[in-house]
Design a protein around this motif. Structure first.
Motif, PDB file in Angstrom:
ATOM      1  N   ASP A 139      42.536  17.191  45.592  1.00  0.00           N
ATOM      2  CA  ASP A 139      43.157  18.082  45.957  1.00  0.00           C
ATOM      3  C   ASP A 139      41.337  18.510  44.789  1.00  0.00           C
ATOM      4  O   ASP A 139      40.987  19.658  44.354  1.00  0.00           O
ATOM      5  N   GLY A 140      40.301  17.918  44.449  1.00  0.00           N
ATOM      6  CA  GLY A 140      39.330  18.399  43.498  1.00  0.00           C
ATOM      7  C   GLY A 140      39.298  18.239  42.278  1.00  0.00           C
ATOM      8  O   GLY A 140      38.329  18.127  41.685  1.00  0.00           O
ATOM      9  N   LEU A 141      40.872  18.525  41.376  1.00  0.00           N
ATOM     10  CA  LEU A 141      41.123  18.483  40.397  1.00  0.00           C
ATOM     11  C   LEU A 141      40.619  17.239  39.942  1.00  0.00           C
ATOM     12  O   LEU A 141      40.972  16.952  37.934  1.00  0.00           O
ATOM     13  N   ALA A 142      40.975  15.938  39.821  1.00  0.00           N
ATOM     14  CA  ALA A 142      41.110  14.864  39.468  1.00  0.00           C
ATOM     15  C   ALA A 142      39.841  14.816  38.173  1.00  0.00           C
ATOM     16  O   ALA A 142      40.225  14.300  37.239  1.00  0.00           O
ATOM     17  N   ASP A 143      38.414  14.860  38.774  1.00  0.00           N
ATOM     18  CA  ASP A 143      37.780  14.120  37.613  1.00  0.00           C
ATOM     19  C   ASP A 143      37.363  15.484  36.498  1.00  0.00           C
ATOM     20  O   ASP A 143      37.354  15.266  35.128  1.00  0.00           O
ATOM     21  N   LEU A 144      37.499  16.787  36.874  1.00  0.00           N
ATOM     22  CA  LEU A 144      37.403  17.554  35.763  1.00  0.00           C
ATOM     23  C   LEU A 144      39.294  17.626  35.021  1.00  0.00           C
ATOM     24  O   LEU A 144      38.522  17.699  33.797  1.00  0.00           O
ATOM     25  N   LYS A 145      40.380  17.491  35.595  1.00  0.00           N
ATOM     26  CA  LYS A 145      41.127  16.330  34.579  1.00  0.00           C
ATOM     27  C   LYS A 145      40.629  16.036  33.364  1.00  0.00           C
ATOM     28  O   LYS A 145      41.113  15.339  32.213  1.00  0.00           O
ATOM     29  N   ALA A 146      40.394  15.024  34.267  1.00  0.00           N
ATOM     30  CA  ALA A 146      39.826  13.499  33.142  1.00  0.00           C
ATOM     31  C   ALA A 146      39.078  13.462  32.129  1.00  0.00           C
ATOM     32  O   ALA A 146      39.220  13.621  31.610  1.00  0.00           O
ATOM     33  N   LEU A 147      38.002  14.482  32.723  1.00  0.00           N
ATOM     34  CA  LEU A 147      37.355  14.590  31.145  1.00  0.00           C
ATOM     35  C   LEU A 147      38.124  16.024  30.326  1.00  0.00           C
ATOM     36  O   LEU A 147      37.488  15.592  29.140  1.00  0.00           O
ATOM     37  N   ILE A 148      38.917  16.302  30.819  1.00  0.00           N
ATOM     38  CA  ILE A 148      39.475  17.339  29.620  1.00  0.00           C
ATOM     39  C   ILE A 148      39.904  16.390  29.054  1.00  0.00           C
ATOM     40  O   ILE A 148      40.272  16.639  27.676  1.00  0.00           O
ATOM     41  N   VAL A 182      29.727  18.709  24.714  1.00  0.00           N
ATOM     42  CA  VAL A 182      29.802  18.417  26.094  1.00  0.00           C
ATOM     43  C   VAL A 182      29.955  19.352  26.863  1.00  0.00           C
ATOM     44  O   VAL A 182      30.695  20.427  27.273  1.00  0.00           O
ATOM     45  N   VAL A 183      29.002  19.373  28.154  1.00  0.00           N
ATOM     46  CA  VAL A 183      29.303  20.080  29.790  1.00  0.00           C
ATOM     47  C   VAL A 183      29.001  18.622  31.004  1.00  0.00           C
ATOM     48  O   VAL A 183      28.479  17.720  30.455  1.00  0.00           O
ATOM     49  N   SER A 184      29.357  19.381  31.790  1.00  0.00           N
ATOM     50  CA  SER A 184      29.576  18.372  32.759  1.00  0.00           C
ATOM     51  C   SER A 184      29.466  19.780  34.441  1.00  0.00           C
ATOM     52  O   SER A 184      30.168  20.975  34.257  1.00  0.00           O
ATOM     53  N   ASN A 185      29.003  19.154  35.414  1.00  0.00           N
ATOM     54  CA  ASN A 185      28.889  19.518  36.971  1.00  0.00           C
ATOM     55  C   ASN A 185      29.659  18.675  37.426  1.00  0.00           C
ATOM     56  O   ASN A 185      28.870  17.941  38.385  1.00  0.00           O
ATOM     57  N   PRO A 186      31.028  17.720  37.393  1.00  0.00           N
ATOM     58  CA  PRO A 186      31.574  16.515  37.936  1.00  0.00           C
ATOM     59  C   PRO A 186      31.281  16.907  39.560  1.00  0.00           C
ATOM     60  O   PRO A 186      32.145  18.447  39.442  1.00  0.00           O
ATOM     61  N   PRO A 187      32.188  16.123  39.864  1.00  0.00           N
ATOM     62  CA  PRO A 187      32.666  16.414  41.979  1.00  0.00           C
ATOM     63  C   PRO A 187      34.037  16.801  41.180  1.00  0.00           C
ATOM     64  O   PRO A 187      34.955  17.334  40.546  1.00  0.00           O
ATOM     65  N   TYR A 188      34.132  18.081  42.571  1.00  0.00           N
ATOM     66  CA  TYR A 188      35.514  19.156  42.334  1.00  0.00           C
ATOM     67  C   TYR A 188      35.436  19.795  43.640  1.00  0.00           C
ATOM     68  O   TYR A 188      36.477  20.307  43.853  1.00  0.00           O
ATOM     69  N   ILE A 189      34.982  19.500  44.648  1.00  0.00           N
ATOM     70  CA  ILE A 189      35.260  19.733  46.338  1.00  0.00           C
ATOM     71  C   ILE A 189      36.260  18.708  47.071  1.00  0.00           C
ATOM     72  O   ILE A 189      36.337  18.013  46.956  1.00  0.00           O
ATOM     73  N   ALA A 190      37.338  19.719  47.302  1.00  0.00           N
ATOM     74  CA  ALA A 190      38.273  18.570  48.034  1.00  0.00           C
ATOM     75  C   ALA A 190      38.288  18.329  48.898  1.00  0.00           C
ATOM     76  O   ALA A 190      37.183  18.177  49.643  1.00  0.00           O
ATOM     77  N   GLY A 191      38.540  17.343  48.892  1.00  0.00           N
ATOM     78  CA  GLY A 191      38.166  15.485  50.508  1.00  0.00           C
ATOM     79  C   GLY A 191      38.566  16.532  51.618  1.00  0.00           C
ATOM     80  O   GLY A 191      37.663  16.129  52.474  1.00  0.00           O
ATOM     81  N   PRO A 251      24.558  13.182  48.176  1.00  0.00           N
ATOM     82  CA  PRO A 251      25.576  11.917  47.916  1.00  0.00           C
ATOM     83  C   PRO A 251      26.977  12.308  47.744  1.00  0.00           C
ATOM     84  O   PRO A 251      27.451  12.946  47.036  1.00  0.00           O
ATOM     85  N   ILE A 252      27.694  12.070  48.436  1.00  0.00           N
ATOM     86  CA  ILE A 252      29.570  12.502  48.901  1.00  0.00           C
ATOM     87  C   ILE A 252      30.105  11.775  47.264  1.00  0.00           C
ATOM     88  O   ILE A 252      31.171  13.266  46.913  1.00  0.00           O
ATOM     89  N   THR A 253      29.599  10.584  46.491  1.00  0.00           N
ATOM     90  CA  THR A 253      30.674  11.176  45.498  1.00  0.00           C
ATOM     91  C   THR A 253      30.466  12.072  44.239  1.00  0.00           C
ATOM     92  O   THR A 253      30.874  12.485  43.510  1.00  0.00           O
ATOM     93  N   ALA A 254      29.827  12.293  43.962  1.00  0.00           N
ATOM     94  CA  ALA A 254      28.910  13.785  43.686  1.00  0.00           C
ATOM     95  C   ALA A 254      29.287  14.838  44.346  1.00  0.00           C
ATOM     96  O   ALA A 254      29.506  15.812  42.864  1.00  0.00           O
ATOM     97  N   LEU A 255      30.014  15.495  44.638  1.00  0.00           N
ATOM     98  CA  LEU A 255      31.116  16.174  45.414  1.00  0.00           C
ATOM     99  C   LEU A 255      32.226  15.939  45.670  1.00  0.00           C
ATOM    100  O   LEU A 255      32.650  17.324  45.036  1.00  0.00           O
ATOM    101  N   THR A 256      32.860  15.230  45.381  1.00  0.00           N
ATOM    102  CA  THR A 256      34.210  15.423  45.777  1.00  0.00           C
ATOM    103  C   THR A 256      34.903  13.983  45.328  1.00  0.00           C
ATOM    104  O   THR A 256      34.815  13.034  45.379  1.00  0.00           O
ATOM    105  N   PRO A 257      36.570  14.196  44.368  1.00  0.00           N
ATOM    106  CA  PRO A 257      36.143  12.895  44.167  1.00  0.00           C
ATOM    107  C   PRO A 257      38.095  12.833  45.015  1.00  0.00           C
ATOM    108  O   PRO A 257      38.484  11.512  45.007  1.00  0.00           O
TER     109      PRO A 257
END
Length: 271
Positions: free
Chosen positions: A206-215, A176-185, A197-203
């Motif tokens: 602190d920018g970690l929400a999508d990274l943690k959700a994927l993990i 599983v690979v991903s380059n999710p939105p991770y820039i802090a708001g 697209p802002i939704t592809a840049l930041t959740p």
């Protein structure tokens, strides 16, 4: 009278506007339908629309949006305002994925989550044709761009519309690979990225929400000894490694980008 600045006038204007010479040449070549080398001997050729295009570039509009194309890992990809522009740093994630796939037999199953223009999925498929590649994106517009890129390049990928793993119920993958939105708001660099697209840049946050959700969700979709690889910000490696360990991933490690910054982290799932 033919409208537009000449090639030489356009390149002179680009210098005045502070545009990097290579970018200016690429844009002018695109508008003329010629190569950058052609510009050298055709300085008096008029180029309709070039002044407006140069001023848009100087105002921060990405070169890839003005030309409609972006190179990535040996491929030339169509991009639009609906997609994140693939960055060279993301190639480190692709190279890591290909190293892991090279050690796997038969037809390993791979999924790229948040595929955008299809860059990661298509680069993996191009370099490892035996891989069975799936890609998912929440944006209908982005998915259409990715699908078109795949068809034009002759690279078969199983495209799905939806949020992360939701369209993949019951399916498991070797990678599983991903380059999710991770820039802090509140990142000060976000305004400079306003054309993407802002939704592809930041959740947000602190920018970690999508990274943690994927993990958290990945183990349900990984085969035994399958790997999860994630791109993240240069200062997020420790937080991602900690969350990988807490979730039970083994062999947590990272890869660095072209500037030597921590850019991708991953771990192996032992079911």
């Amino acid at each position: 009278m033919t409208a537009g600045l000449t090639v030489d006038e356009a390149l002179a204007l680009a210098r005045q506007l502070g545009i990097e010479r290579g970018d200016a040449q690429t844009l002018v070549a695109h508008l003329t339908g010629q190569s950058r080398a052609w510009l050298i001997t055709h300085g008096d050729t008029r180029v309709p629309g070039v002044e407006v295009a140069l001023r848009r570039l100087a105002d921060g509009e990405p070169l890839a949006h003005l030309t409609g194309w972006q190179p990535f890992h040996g491929l030339l990809l169509q991009v639009t305002a609906a997609t994140l522009i693939p960055r060279p740093d993301t190639e480190a994630l692709v190279d890591w994925a290909l190293e892991l796939l090279a050690a796997l037999p038969d037809e390993p199953a791979v999924v790229d989550l948040g595929t955008g223009s299809g860059a990661i999925a298509l680069a993996i498929k191009a370099a490892c044709p035996r891989a069975r590649v799936t890609a998912v994106d929440l944006s209908v517009e982005a998915l259409a761009v990715a699908r078109a890129n795949g068809e034009r390049l002759g690279l078969p990928v199983d495209w799905h519309h939806g949020s992360w793993f939701k369209p993949l119920a019951g399916r498991r993958f070797d990678l599983v690979v991903s380059n999710p939105p991770y820039i802090a708001g509140d990142d000060p660099h976000l305004p400079a990225l306003r054309h993407e697209p802002i939704t592809a840049l930041t959740p947000g946050g602190d920018g970690l929400a999508d990274l943690k959700a994927l993990i958290d969700a990945a183990p349900q979709h990984l085969l035994p000894d399958g790997w999860l690889l994630l791109e993240h910000g240069w200062d997020q490696a420790d937080a991602v490694a900690q969350h990988l360990a807490q979730r039970g991933f083994a062999e947590a490690s990272l890869r660095r980008d072209l500037a030597g910054r921590a850019r991708a982290s991953g771990g192996r799932w032992q079911d």
